[in-house]
Design a protein around this motif. Sequence first.
Motif, PDB file in Angstrom:
ATOM      1  N   TRP A  95      25.690  77.222  21.498  1.00 42.26           N
ATOM      2  CA  TRP A  95      25.014  78.436  21.976  1.00 42.26           C
ATOM      3  C   TRP A  95      25.812  79.060  23.115  1.00 42.26           C
ATOM      4  N   ALA A  96      26.222  78.231  24.086  1.00 36.70           N
ATOM      5  CA  ALA A  96      26.956  78.753  25.237  1.00 36.70           C
ATOM      6  C   ALA A  96      28.329  79.280  24.814  1.00 36.70           C
ATOM      7  N   PHE A 100      28.449  83.636  24.009  1.00 36.80           N
ATOM      8  CA  PHE A 100      28.769  84.292  25.273  1.00 36.80           C
ATOM      9  C   PHE A 100      30.272  84.263  25.513  1.00 36.80           C
TER      10      PHE A 100
ATOM     11  N   GLY B  12      19.521  82.387  28.078  1.00 35.60           N
ATOM     12  CA  GLY B  12      19.768  80.961  27.863  1.00 35.60           C
ATOM     13  C   GLY B  12      21.163  80.497  28.173  1.00 35.60           C
ATOM     14  N   PHE B  13      22.021  81.381  28.706  1.00 30.61           N
ATOM     15  CA  PHE B  13      23.385  80.971  28.982  1.00 30.61           C
ATOM     16  C   PHE B  13      23.437  79.859  30.027  1.00 30.61           C
ATOM     17  N   LEU B  15      21.117  77.754  31.048  1.00 28.97           N
ATOM     18  CA  LEU B  15      20.532  76.497  30.572  1.00 28.97           C
ATOM     19  C   LEU B  15      21.501  75.780  29.630  1.00 28.97           C
ATOM     20  N   ALA B  16      22.036  76.516  28.641  1.00 23.57           N
ATOM     21  CA  ALA B  16      22.898  75.897  27.633  1.00 23.57           C
ATOM     22  C   ALA B  16      24.184  75.365  28.259  1.00 23.57           C
ATOM     23  N   LEU B  17      24.818  76.202  29.106  1.00 22.45           N
ATOM     24  CA  LEU B  17      26.073  75.760  29.714  1.00 22.45           C
ATOM     25  C   LEU B  17      25.817  74.621  30.703  1.00 22.45           C
ATOM     26  N   PHE B  19      23.406  72.361  30.669  1.00 21.09           N
ATOM     27  CA  PHE B  19      23.154  71.112  29.952  1.00 21.09           C
ATOM     28  C   PHE B  19      24.453  70.553  29.356  1.00 21.09           C
TER      29      PHE B  19
END
Lengths: 292, 277
Positions: A95-96, A100, B12-13, B15-17, B19
């Motif tokens: 996702w990250a 992005f 959510g960037f 949170l995702a990064l 984690f």
Amino acid sequence: MSAIAISSPGRNRNARATTESAWIRRSLISIALAFLTLFLFVPLISVFYEALKKGLDVYVAAATEPEAVSAIKLTLTAAAIAVPLNVIFGLAAAWAIAKFEFRGKSVLTTLIDLPFSVSPVVAGLIYVLMFGLQGWLGPWLAENDIKIIFAVPGIVLATIFVTVPFIARELIPLMQAQGTEEEEAAVILGASGWQTFFRVTLPNVKWGVLYGTILCNARAMGEFGAVSVVSGHIRGSTNTLPLHVEILYNEYNFAAAFAVASLLALLALVTLGLKMLVETRAKQQEENVGEH
Amino acid sequence: MNKFKQHSVLPGFNLALGFTLLYLSLIVLIPLSATFIRASALSWPEFWSIVTTPRVLASYRLTFGASFAAALVNAVFGLLVAWVLVRYRFPGKKLVDALVDLPFALPTAVAGIALTALYAGNGWIGQFFEPLGIKIAFTPIGIFVALTFIGLPFVVRTVQPVLEDIEAELEEAAATLGATRFQTFSRVIFPTVMPALMTGFALAFARAIGEYGSVIFIAGNMPMVSEITPLLIITKLEQYDYAGATALAVVMLVISFIMLLVINLLQWWTRHRSALA
């Protein structure tokens, strides 16, 4: 012009100039198959042959004795913890990275792949140096009566380490290829972040997740080197299936060793079968998306 | 564009990064750096003398030599297998294609004992070499066999997609211009698959250097003759020689990082090549 004179039924006329004569084709196929037979098929068959050589009774006895059963349980436990954690990690990382743009992205992608290039033995050793009695946290852990090395937590940690990249590396290119338009549309239409993730992103990558999970699970259940370093080989307590195979083999109990090994070989075959199925399904989904 | 992250409407960037970095740090980065810090407790001469004893040097020669030979064999036969799977039809092709991944799916310990049984003097394959005076199991040749098995899928799976993507027009053009089939292969097809072939070779080589499970059963594990470097780390660990094990682990890690860098460069080259084509 000689290439055109060769008839190759089943292919169109244009392809003739761009293929080989029949005897070259046949010999290349034969050499490739001979190589694969020698290095892949014969070893696979020999596992089952050696396992059943002494008869079915010996086979069943080896697979159901208490130590084998406890090894099966530990192997399943380690995989049941390691695989879901790596699925969550894979989804978060993908996702990250895929949705992005940020600095240091390629460094992060390389770091995720790192466990694949570290020798399994070194992977086990780094945890011994952290948590073992001689390790950094060793004295503190001993004081508080927590055992990680030569115990189940160490085995789980080593298993997680060697399988970290599987799901992430499957999902990152997939989610990059899918882009961000669908998610952006969902967010603009008022969906929350989690709604977008569960209703838009996850359905789009479900075959990728499954594919990565299958491969991750196979490695988690089959890992030998890393687990061997941290396990201490305590029979009936910190032995996984692959370690149990080693112990039986070193005791010259070959029939039993191959019997347990054949269980792992079956797991490998099931893995390959599932993998093929998922690949086919994923291709179908891609084509369906293409049609709409 | 001097910001850390470009703007996006997606949430959510953080949170995702966050984690991702936390997980990676706890599982991979902190334990790995702890190993380097631990090794730095050794002085440079101490470190150097541990990692260059004759027994250790012999293990490097064996590990690298056998890995290189195995990766080379895999490059040649992997290209051939990929070619046959992409270009030709034959019965059972789908099954063969699926089974190429067997070394990825089969636990290394299983591969190890199976290959040992096959290549021992009385084994299915070993019995043909025994009368010729060639021993395979419990010698460096056995290590080469195990590493060839382990590395087999890498070359096939990196070359296969590139071969599939070669456009027929290129080969047709070469044929039209009077090239023989061999010339078309060596001047058109081979240069196109070359970066992928080298990537596959590097992946197989990197995997072979660190391999342990499949090798220890077939190797014989004689010091100076058939003892690989990962086994030497375990031996030192079992003798409670933590400093020695750590020093060798650092050498292996540095080699892993170099291989990772080489593989990344090769993959970049592969993508660059196919983007041009």
